[in-house]
Design a protein around this motif. Structure first.
Motif, PDB file in Angstrom:
ATOM      1  N   GLU A   1      14.952  46.993 110.341  1.00 11.62           N
ATOM      2  CA  GLU A   1      15.941  46.943 111.488  1.00 11.62           C
ATOM      3  C   GLU A   1      15.299  46.969 112.687  1.00 11.62           C
ATOM      4  OE1 GLU A   1      19.301  47.367 110.602  1.00 11.62           O
ATOM      5  OE2 GLU A   1      18.430  47.551 108.472  1.00 11.62           O
ATOM      6  N   GLU A   2      15.626  46.212 113.692  1.00  5.93           N
ATOM      7  CA  GLU A   2      14.727  46.004 114.842  1.00  5.93           C
ATOM      8  C   GLU A   2      15.403  46.043 116.361  1.00  5.93           C
ATOM      9  OE1 GLU A   2      14.257  41.377 115.469  1.00  5.93           O
ATOM     10  OE2 GLU A   2      13.673  41.902 113.430  1.00  5.93           O
ATOM     11  N   VAL A   3      14.857  46.413 117.136  1.00  2.00           N
ATOM     12  CA  VAL A   3      14.990  46.405 118.540  1.00  2.00           C
ATOM     13  C   VAL A   3      14.197  45.337 119.313  1.00  2.00           C
ATOM     14  CG1 VAL A   3      15.423  47.689 120.754  1.00  2.00           C
ATOM     15  CG2 VAL A   3      15.524  48.875 118.547  1.00  2.00           C
TER      16      VAL A   3
ATOM     17  N   GLU B   1      11.885  38.622 109.562  1.00  2.31           N
ATOM     18  CA  GLU B   1      12.616  39.842 109.494  1.00  2.31           C
ATOM     19  C   GLU B   1      11.854  41.158 110.062  1.00  2.31           C
ATOM     20  OE1 GLU B   1      15.521  42.948 106.798  1.00  2.31           O
ATOM     21  OE2 GLU B   1      14.057  41.501 105.663  1.00  2.31           O
ATOM     22  N   GLY B   2      11.992  41.673 111.160  1.00  7.95           N
ATOM     23  CA  GLY B   2      11.022  42.499 111.781  1.00  7.95           C
ATOM     24  C   GLY B   2       9.644  41.863 112.017  1.00  7.95           C
ATOM     25  N   PHE B   3       8.681  42.091 111.722  1.00  5.82           N
ATOM     26  CA  PHE B   3       7.142  41.727 111.951  1.00  5.82           C
ATOM     27  C   PHE B   3       6.880  40.800 110.998  1.00  5.82           C
ATOM     28  CE2 PHE B   3       7.010  45.510 114.551  1.00  5.82           C
ATOM     29  CZ  PHE B   3       6.919  45.113 115.649  1.00  5.82           C
ATOM     30  N   THR B   4       7.671  40.611 109.722  1.00  3.33           N
ATOM     31  CA  THR B   4       7.018  40.041 108.470  1.00  3.33           C
ATOM     32  C   THR B   4       8.001  38.474 108.222  1.00  3.33           C
ATOM     33  OG1 THR B   4       8.885  41.053 107.019  1.00  3.33           O
ATOM     34  CG2 THR B   4       6.849  42.230 107.374  1.00  3.33           C
ATOM     35  N   ALA B   5       7.522  37.957 107.445  1.00  2.21           N
ATOM     36  CA  ALA B   5       7.748  36.582 106.993  1.00  2.21           C
ATOM     37  C   ALA B   5       9.004  36.650 106.231  1.00  2.21           C
ATOM     38  CB  ALA B   5       6.820  35.645 106.430  1.00  2.21           C
TER      39      ALA B   5
ATOM     40  N   ALA C   1      19.965  45.411 119.624  1.00  4.45           N
ATOM     41  CA  ALA C   1      19.532  45.797 118.291  1.00  4.45           C
ATOM     42  C   ALA C   1      20.057  44.892 117.361  1.00  4.45           C
ATOM     43  CB  ALA C   1      19.920  47.144 117.727  1.00  4.45           C
ATOM     44  N   ASP C   2      19.250  44.651 116.355  1.00  2.00           N
ATOM     45  CA  ASP C   2      19.480  43.547 115.367  1.00  2.00           C
ATOM     46  C   ASP C   2      19.635  44.235 113.877  1.00  2.00           C
ATOM     47  OD1 ASP C   2      20.489  41.043 114.539  1.00  2.00           O
ATOM     48  OD2 ASP C   2      18.291  40.123 114.531  1.00  2.00           O
ATOM     49  N   VAL C   3      20.545  43.943 113.376  1.00  2.52           N
ATOM     50  CA  VAL C   3      20.761  44.714 111.682  1.00  2.52           C
ATOM     51  C   VAL C   3      19.843  43.726 110.917  1.00  2.52           C
ATOM     52  CG1 VAL C   3      22.244  45.362 109.931  1.00  2.52           C
ATOM     53  CG2 VAL C   3      22.895  45.654 112.328  1.00  2.52           C
TER      54      VAL C   3
END
Length: 437
Positions: free
Chosen positions: A269-271, A286-290, A261-263
């Motif tokens: 927030e993502e896994v 960050e997540g699915f975004t640029a 898990a990455d803060v």
């Protein structure tokens, strides 16, 4: 310490969140209190006899004997090995992670990550040195780690107090995995001229590392590490492009994959499911975004799809919105992800194969931690569905969710604090059990 204006703003946000909580969950659980009176419990490592080692961030390792009992005498007192942490205040430094050798008790060793005073060779404007150390269990009873047995295996100089990570896990291959945060400053901008530790293969920060502790020097390099020859990157690197990995675990079943898990910075927030040599995008994504370093609340419309070496960026398996920006969004579950485990126990009949995790809190102002589950999509490349687990009875857990633990049977535990500070006696541990009204 928090300013009065900032605290008032946090309380206002907390009040708003109470009336805009996420949609009702499909699954419910209950929590059985199994330990209390702790100070910032941060790691839970089971032993073969059903007991477990609990790491307190303030420098103690304690033995949990089950049935709510924690032995008074510590297994290890490491307080005089730490840098000057802010006991009574907010701090991310301290004793952070512990893993017992997978061949214990035949091999009587454990591995500890902690924040030490900045070493002499470090840049003078840095904060502290993150250490990975090997310790040996003393012979006889009671169970005790010998402080004189320390062998330092790795040192990483940290520019800031935050984003230490330092989570440890042994893989099915017998190697030790260690996660390291990006250094601590916003947007992955450091105190050196260069920026972007997550993408920099010449630093351990922002990485998952893998070493062979069974090598003669305790620091062998597995030959399949992507940069084992040291030509393109540091030989310990297993995967990279991470911000602050807070939770790293191997699946006890299935294909025994590695989950982390990455803060996030401000938005997501993502896994991640970690693969050998994978680039997980930070700070390009960050997540699915640029990611937009000039305004970290507004993603760029487009961003790179590959890293500097031409390697494709790995996407997370699950993402949720951060409540700090998406205040009233039903899919904004919290503000700082806390990683957990793929559930392989028997007690929670509806959750095997789901990734059970949480979020530290929905507000800085008070303990509003949440429990979450990510359900596999069944389709390669499709994000897992996240839901908030309902805890029954309501407010049974009123804590900041700091970490998760897993016992020998695959059952899960929640480590929490009643305060965001390193306050004595405010830490508790719960076992996740089937829901009761």
């Amino acid at each position: 310490m928090f300013t009065q204006r900032w605290i008032k703003a946090s309380f206002a946000l907390a009040t708003a969140l109470i009336f805009s909580s996420p949609l009702a969950a499909a699954h419910s659980v209950s929590l059985e209190l199994v330990a209390e009176g702790l100070t910032a419990p941060i790691s839970f490592s089971p032993l073969p006899d059903g007991t477990a080692l609990i790491v307190e961030q303030t420098g103690y390792v304690r033995l949990w004997e089950g049935k709510g009992k924690v032995r008074t005498e510590p297994v290890l007192n490491w307080t005089n090995h730490l840098c000057a942490i802010l006991v009574g205040g907010f701090d991310e430094r301290g004793t952070i992670g512990l893993a017992v050798h997978p061949s214990y008790p035949k091999v009587r060793k454990a591995y500890l990550t902690y924040s030490a005073t900045l070493r002499a060779s470090a840049p003078t404007n840095f904060d502290s040195t993150l250490r990975l150390a090997e310790l040996t269990f003393a012979p006889g009873e009671p169970l005790r780690l010998d402080p004189q047995s320390e062998r330092i295996l790795l040192e990483i100089d940290k520019p800031y107090m935050q984003h230490n990570s330092g989570r440890l896990a042994f893989g099915p291959d017998g190697f030790l995995y260690m996660s390291v945060g990006d250094g601590g400053n916003a947007n992955d901008e450091g105190k050196r001229p260069e920026t972007g530790n997550g993408q920099n293969l010449q630093t351990h920060m922002g990485k998952i590392l893998r070493i062979d502790v069974n090598a003669p020097n305790g620091h062998g390099i597995p030959p399949t590490n992507p940069f084992a020859d040291g030509k393109e990157g540091l030989p310990e690197i297993y995967a990279y492009g991470l911000r602050n990995p807070w939770g790293m675990s191997f699946d006890k079943g299935g294909d025994h994959g590695l989950y982390e898990a990455d803060v996030g910075q401000n938005l997501f927030e993502e896994v991640n499911r970690i693969e050998l040599g994978g680039n997980y995008g930070w700070r390009l994504r960050e997540g699915f975004t640029a990611f937009n370093p000039k305004d970290n609340t507004k993603p760029l419309p487009e961003g790179p799809k590959v890293g500097a070496r031409g390697e494709p960026l790995k996407e997370p398996i699950a993402v949720y919105k951060n409540v700090g920006v998406f205040r009233r969004d039903p899919e904004a579950y919290g503000m700082s992800i806390t990683g957990g485990y793929v559930y392989r126990g028997k007690a929670l009949a509806d959750l095997p194969g789901d990734y059970i995790f949480g979020d530290w809190s929905r507000s800085w102002a008070g303990p509003m931690g949440v429990l979450l589950a990510a359900h596999p999509s069944g389709t390669v490349g499709e994000p897992w569905k996240i839901e908030q687990l309902t805890v029954k009875p309501e407010k049974k857990m009123w804590a900041f969710v700091v970490a998760f633990g897993q016992d020998n049977e695959g059952e899960l535990y929640v480590l929490g604090n009643e305060t965001a500070l390193l306050a004595a006696g405010k830490g508790k541990i719960w076992k996740i059990v089937p829901a009761v009204e």
